[in-house]
Design a protein around this motif. Structure first.
Motif: not given
Length: 306
Positions: A62-64, A70-71, A79-85, A210-214
């Motif tokens: 997630l950090v990666k 970042a932008k 990418a996060m949705v795919e990671l969760y899958k 922008e705030a990082d939601q995670a």
């Protein structure tokens, strides 16, 4: 009798009554009942813990992703949705246990109320076949003979804080339940290397970043982990002692279950890793033999030409 009373309260009351018929101590019966419920929930709890472990493993990835996109918030979310899958993690993976435990807790409150203030109504709730048990039958016919104490010490119909004053033993019981809840929450919470506070993120957001939601979610989880046990303590002190005992036992057994499951999973993962390592070693040995044979054959051909 309502649907809830018939299909949830009544079975719980009769299970408690069956245990009480074997061990006529209401406190011990509540403890045994709680252990039985937690054991029945084992498959769901194991699934919940697998979700928690997967979330922990995902943190570096997630950090990666956050750094890489970042932008580009849209690509980051994809990418996060795919990671969760990839890790088979569901946002609702840990809700199953909570959904089941909530009606049990409400039913337990109702059962305790029946034993405390409506004991004359026990005959309506106890199944007919249960009345064949001497203790249960005697309790239905003689409600005043109910042993409402735990080990002859704590009256489980009392409240830690009431108009009659404060019962120190029950306040300690509530504190133990709250602390065990904190330890359990800590077991399940995702680990994070970030020590930033919410006000730091909000300050950056005020500057246009922008705030990082995670990261915000991780901070809120840490805050809730500290706040929930405190809230739980203040709720328990105003509940009958039988419910306080139930919650304390549930937290203690839950913590032990988590520890056992995490340990089993670590052992299984190590066995899988060792198996893969062994397979790789065998494959490597086979490759080395093939290379050696090929080299020897080549040398033989060269000598033959000479």
């Amino acid at each position: 009798m309502s649907f809830f009373d018939e299909f949830i309260v009544r079975p719980i009351l009769n299970l408690l009554m069956a245990i009480y018929s074997l061990i006529p101590d209401f406190g011990v019966s509540v403890i045994i009942f709680t252990i039985i419920v937690r054991l029945l929930l084992w498959p769901l709890i194991k699934k919940q813990l697998h979700q928690a472990k997967a979330m922990r493993k995902m943190q570096p990835e997630l950090v990666k992703i956050k750094r890489q996109y970042a932008k580009n918030p849209q690509m980051r979310n994809l990418a996060m949705v795919e990671l969760y899958k990839k890790h088979n993690v569901s946002a609702f993976g840990s809700i199953g246990v909570m959904i089941i435990q909530l009606p049990i807790l409400i039913a337990m409150y109702r059962v305790v109320q029946i034993f405390v203030s409506s004991r004359a109504d026990l005959g309506k709730y106890v199944y007919d076949f249960m009345k064949n048990l001497p203790v249960a039958n005697n309790l239905v016919n003689n409600p005043d003979q109910f042993n409402q104490n735990f080990l002859g010490i704590i009256d489980l119909t009392q409240y830690a804080v009431s108009k009659n004053g404060i019962v120190i033993g029950l306040v300690i019981l509530a504190a133990v339940a709250a602390y065990l809840q904190y330890l359990t929450s800590k077991q399940l919470s995702p680990q994070s290397d970030s020590n930033r506070k919410l006000r730091d993120i909000l300050a950056e957001a005020g500057d246009g970043k922008e705030a990082d939601q995670a990261e915000v979610n991780a901070i809120m989880t840490r805050k809730m982990m500290k706040f929930m046990p405190v809230m739980m303590f203040f709720v328990i002190v105003y509940l009958p002692a039988a419910l306080a005992l139930y919650l304390t036992t549930a937290s203690a057994v839950g913590y032990l279950q988590n520890y056992i499951i995490f340990k089993q999973d670590s052992k299984e993962m190590q066995e899988i890793a060792d198996k893969k390592s062994s397979q790789k070693s065998k494959a490597s040995t086979k490759i080395d033999k093939r290379v050696k044979k090929a080299t020897e054959a080549r040398v033989t051909r060269i000598k033959a030409k000479d």
